[in-house]
Design an enzyme around this catalytic site. Structure first.
Site, PDB file in Angstrom:
ATOM      1  N   HIS A   1       0.886  -1.196   0.000  1.00 44.80           N
ATOM      2  CA  HIS A   1       0.000   0.000   0.000  1.00 44.80           C
ATOM      3  C   HIS A   1       0.901   1.217   0.000  1.00 44.80           C
ATOM      4  O   HIS A   1       1.860   1.190   0.757  1.00 44.80           O
ATOM      5  CB  HIS A   1      -0.871  -0.011   1.195  1.00 44.80           C
ATOM      6  CG  HIS A   1      -1.698  -1.274   1.330  1.00 44.80           C
ATOM      7  ND1 HIS A   1      -1.317  -2.528   0.911  1.00 44.80           N
ATOM      8  CD2 HIS A   1      -2.912  -1.413   1.827  1.00 44.80           C
ATOM      9  CE1 HIS A   1      -2.252  -3.410   1.173  1.00 44.80           C
ATOM     10  NE2 HIS A   1      -3.239  -2.740   1.744  1.00 44.80           N
TER      11      HIS A   1
ATOM     12  N   ASP B   1      -9.705  -7.873  -2.136  1.00 44.57           N
ATOM     13  CA  ASP B   1      -9.155  -7.288  -0.905  1.00 44.57           C
ATOM     14  C   ASP B   1     -10.017  -7.703   0.283  1.00 44.57           C
ATOM     15  O   ASP B   1     -10.178  -6.961   1.258  1.00 44.57           O
ATOM     16  CB  ASP B   1      -9.072  -5.765  -1.002  1.00 44.57           C
ATOM     17  CG  ASP B   1      -8.188  -5.154   0.087  1.00 44.57           C
ATOM     18  OD1 ASP B   1      -7.267  -5.841   0.543  1.00 44.57           O
ATOM     19  OD2 ASP B   1      -8.441  -4.003   0.489  1.00 44.57           O
TER      20      ASP B   1
END
Length: 336
Positions: A138, A221
């Site tokens: 991320h 996700d």
């Protein structure tokens, strides 16, 4: 249906194949020993015929979905080191069959290093089957940093638009990689999209797809709360609260993880972008296979590829899931 072992041959009749296939169009799909078969060899060299014939009644046949970013589901959190971790992986692998996933990459959210040392050794590559889907193995960067990363071998942008610097006309951030002219020749950048109707506005989804359609990879996700009722669940070191389809860090309005299933993401992506059914299916099958470098055996319906495929209806709801030519899940008559 179990096809057994050895040379047993399955032929699926009256199918509409959607998804990448470089072979000529055909009405039947032939499977033997877990692989998609070129029937010419059977007819002309072996003088053989099918052992089992299955009328698909004009179902859509597509390659099995591949989820390259799934953090857990059905009460299992891959980022928590537990004594029964392997049984948790098994549970998720079995449950996602009904959503068309035939292979997946279990992923961990940012965690203390001790968690990686405890969890990663327990995750091993394995083939899929009736026990569950196969296991394959991320950022706040600005555009220049992202371009440098690609030049040094980076190939995948994790969940585009989420948990990264926003797009700006003077520094488009990581989003700018989709149209960057500094990507080395012959290298493709892939990017994940959580197409659940929550994480990404449909307009942003359309922008990304039109800018770089061949790199779009649908990901869930998903976190431990996928498949469970609303309430509080874990996501690594965080407590996450499910409110409808929204998953927030408890006590905030910050999105964290999702409860989307892959088939839901495919349907939403096709509806939001107006793309063809083939394009939507490829974003969940061919593109993740290309990202992982396994497109020679997964993500297509080409001859000699693994016979991991789905039957879907016209609305892209999964009717049956096959791995290595064997039926591993089918929707029952009651719709469950």
């Amino acid at each position: 249906m179990s096809l057994g072992q050895g040379r047993l041959l399955l032929v699926l009749q009256m199918v509409r194949e959607l998804g990448v296939c470089t072979c000529p169009p055909r009405e039947d799909l032939w499977v033997r020993e877990g692989k998609i078969l070129n029937p010419e060899k059977l007819f002309f060299d072996e003088k053989g015929s099918a052992d089992v014939q299955l009328d698909c009644k004009d179902s859509i046949i597509a390659p099995g979905f591949i989820d390259v970013q799934i953090n857990g589901g059905f009460g299992v959190d891959f980022s928590l080191a537990t004594d029964d971790f392997k049984s948790g992986i098994d549970l998720v692998g079995q449950k996602i069959l009904s959503h068309g996933v035939t292979s997946f990459c279990p992923t961990l959210v940012t965690s203390p290093s001790s968690v990686y040392h405890q969890v990663l050794p327990q995750i091993s590559v394995r083939n899929g089957g009736a026990h569950g889907a196969g296991i394959l193995g991320h950022s706040v960067a600005n555009l220049s940093q992202a371009e440098e990363a690609v030049q040094h071998g980076a190939t995948f942008i994790t969940h585009l638009f989420n948990a990264m610097l926003p797009f700006h006309h003077r520094d488009p951030g990581i989003v700018g990689l989709l149209t960057s002219d500094r990507i080395p020749a012959g290298r493709r950048v892939f990017y994940g999209m959580i197409s659940d109707g929550i994480h990404t506005n449909p307009a942003a989804l359309r922008i990304a797809h039109r800018a770089h359609p061949k790199g779009l990879v649908l990901v869930t996700d998903a976190m431990a709360g996928m498949g469970l009722a609303p309430g509080r669940h874990t996501l690594g070191q965080q407590v996450v609260e499910i409110d409808g389809l929204n998953t927030y860090i408890a006590g905030t309005k910050t999105l964290s993880g999702s409860v989307a299933t892959m088939d839901t993401c495919v349907r939403h992506f096709q509806e939001a972008t107006g793309c063809s059914v083939e394009t939507a299916l490829e974003a969940a099958s061919l593109h993740p296979a290309q990202l992982l470098g396994i497109e020679h055996k997964k993500g297509t319906l080409n001859y000699d590829s693994d016979a991991d495929f789905l039957m879907l209806n016209d609305s892209l709801y999964v009717q049956a899931t096959y791995i290595a030519g064997k039926e591993v899940w089918r929707q029952d008559v009651s719709g469950m």
